[in-house]
Motif scaffolding. Structure first.
Motif, PDB file in Angstrom:
ATOM      1  N   GLY A  41       3.405   5.381 -12.290  1.00  0.00           N
ATOM      2  CA  GLY A  41       2.910   4.062 -12.638  1.00  0.00           C
ATOM      3  C   GLY A  41       1.426   4.096 -12.902  1.00  0.00           C
ATOM      4  N   SER A  42       0.909   2.968 -13.310  1.00  0.00           N
ATOM      5  CA  SER A  42      -0.499   2.850 -13.662  1.00  0.00           C
ATOM      6  C   SER A  42      -1.368   2.668 -12.427  1.00  0.00           C
ATOM      7  N   SER A  43      -2.339   3.542 -12.257  1.00  0.00           N
ATOM      8  CA  SER A  43      -3.261   3.410 -11.126  1.00  0.00           C
ATOM      9  C   SER A  43      -4.217   2.242 -11.344  1.00  0.00           C
ATOM     10  N   LYS A  44      -4.331   1.751 -12.583  1.00  0.00           N
ATOM     11  CA  LYS A  44      -5.178   0.592 -12.858  1.00  0.00           C
ATOM     12  C   LYS A  44      -4.551  -0.681 -12.296  1.00  0.00           C
ATOM     13  N   THR A  45      -3.228  -0.710 -12.304  1.00  0.00           N
ATOM     14  CA  THR A  45      -2.507  -1.890 -11.851  1.00  0.00           C
ATOM     15  C   THR A  45      -2.327  -1.900 -10.336  1.00  0.00           C
ATOM     16  N   LEU A  46      -2.100  -0.722  -9.755  1.00  0.00           N
ATOM     17  CA  LEU A  46      -1.657  -0.658  -8.378  1.00  0.00           C
ATOM     18  C   LEU A  46      -1.977   0.705  -7.785  1.00  0.00           C
ATOM     19  N   ILE A  92      13.174   0.370 -15.219  1.00  0.00           N
ATOM     20  CA  ILE A  92      13.539  -1.001 -14.846  1.00  0.00           C
ATOM     21  C   ILE A  92      12.574  -1.947 -15.558  1.00  0.00           C
ATOM     22  N   ASP A  93      13.105  -2.978 -16.201  1.00  0.00           N
ATOM     23  CA  ASP A  93      12.264  -3.931 -16.930  1.00  0.00           C
ATOM     24  C   ASP A  93      11.161  -4.479 -16.027  1.00  0.00           C
ATOM     25  N   GLY A  94       9.934  -4.401 -16.508  1.00  0.00           N
ATOM     26  CA  GLY A  94       8.801  -4.941 -15.781  1.00  0.00           C
ATOM     27  C   GLY A  94       8.177  -4.001 -14.768  1.00  0.00           C
ATOM     28  N   ALA A  95       8.676  -2.759 -14.666  1.00  0.00           N
ATOM     29  CA  ALA A  95       8.143  -1.825 -13.666  1.00  0.00           C
ATOM     30  C   ALA A  95       6.651  -1.559 -13.898  1.00  0.00           C
ATOM     31  N   LEU A  96       5.863  -1.763 -12.838  1.00  0.00           N
ATOM     32  CA  LEU A  96       4.430  -1.487 -12.872  1.00  0.00           C
ATOM     33  C   LEU A  96       4.117  -0.167 -12.175  1.00  0.00           C
ATOM     34  N   GLY A  97       4.838   0.102 -11.097  1.00  0.00           N
ATOM     35  CA  GLY A  97       4.651   1.314 -10.332  1.00  0.00           C
ATOM     36  C   GLY A  97       5.811   1.499  -9.382  1.00  0.00           C
ATOM     37  N   VAL A  98       6.161   2.763  -9.127  1.00  0.00           N
ATOM     38  CA  VAL A  98       7.291   3.074  -8.254  1.00  0.00           C
ATOM     39  C   VAL A  98       6.930   4.268  -7.388  1.00  0.00           C
ATOM     40  N   ALA A 151       7.230  -1.973  -7.745  1.00  0.00           N
ATOM     41  CA  ALA A 151       6.437  -3.165  -8.032  1.00  0.00           C
ATOM     42  C   ALA A 151       6.749  -3.562  -9.470  1.00  0.00           C
ATOM     43  N   LEU A 152       7.147  -4.822  -9.652  1.00  0.00           N
ATOM     44  CA  LEU A 152       7.593  -5.300 -10.955  1.00  0.00           C
ATOM     45  C   LEU A 152       6.782  -6.500 -11.412  1.00  0.00           C
ATOM     46  N   ASP A 153       6.538  -6.577 -12.713  1.00  0.00           N
ATOM     47  CA  ASP A 153       5.912  -7.746 -13.318  1.00  0.00           C
ATOM     48  C   ASP A 153       6.952  -8.862 -13.312  1.00  0.00           C
TER      49      ASP A 153
END
Length: 123
Positions: A35-40, A14-20, A99-101
């Motif tokens: 997803g990135s553990s740095k972001t979330l 999904i466009d903008g996905a940071l973590g799911v 979680a999406l940007d």
């Protein structure tokens, strides 16, 4: 590859996905996450959003609302957080979390895609 793994990978497209994550709201534990553990921190997100789902379900019960939750949307200044309870019999007690940007995501398309993924999820 399991259906859960495929669903998580689909969610990350999904466009903008940071973590799911796919979360069991009875225990608050993520059954799977990407997803990135740095972001979330997705474990913290899973536990915290479990409380959101439980609170909404309790409120609906107290109000005698006999409908299903399609999704719960939390908007932040830079992110969208979408919680989508799984309605199928095999997934009862679970929810999808994304979680999406906000700058890169299309909210309508993200909700549509999560609905498709939720309909095909088998645990």
């Amino acid at each position: 590859m399991s259906n859960l793994d495929l669903s998580l990978k689909d969610m990350m497209t999904i466009d903008g996905a940071l973590g799911v994550a796919v979360v069991d709201y009875n225990s608050g534990m993520a059954l799977g996450q990407l997803g990135s553990s740095k972001t979330l921190d997705l474990n913290v997100a899973a536990a915290g959003n479990t409380e959101v789902v439980r609170a909404k379900l309790r409120t609906m019960e107290q109000l005698a609302i006999k409908e299903d939750i399609e999704d719960i949307l939390i908007t932040l200044s830079a992110q969208y957080h979408i919680i989508r309870p799984v309605t199928g019999r095999k997934g009862k007690g679970l929810f999808l979390y994304a979680a999406l940007d906000r700058g890169r995501a299309n909210l309508a398309l993200a909700r549509h895609r999560l609905r498709e993924i939720e309909e095909n999820l088998e645990i």
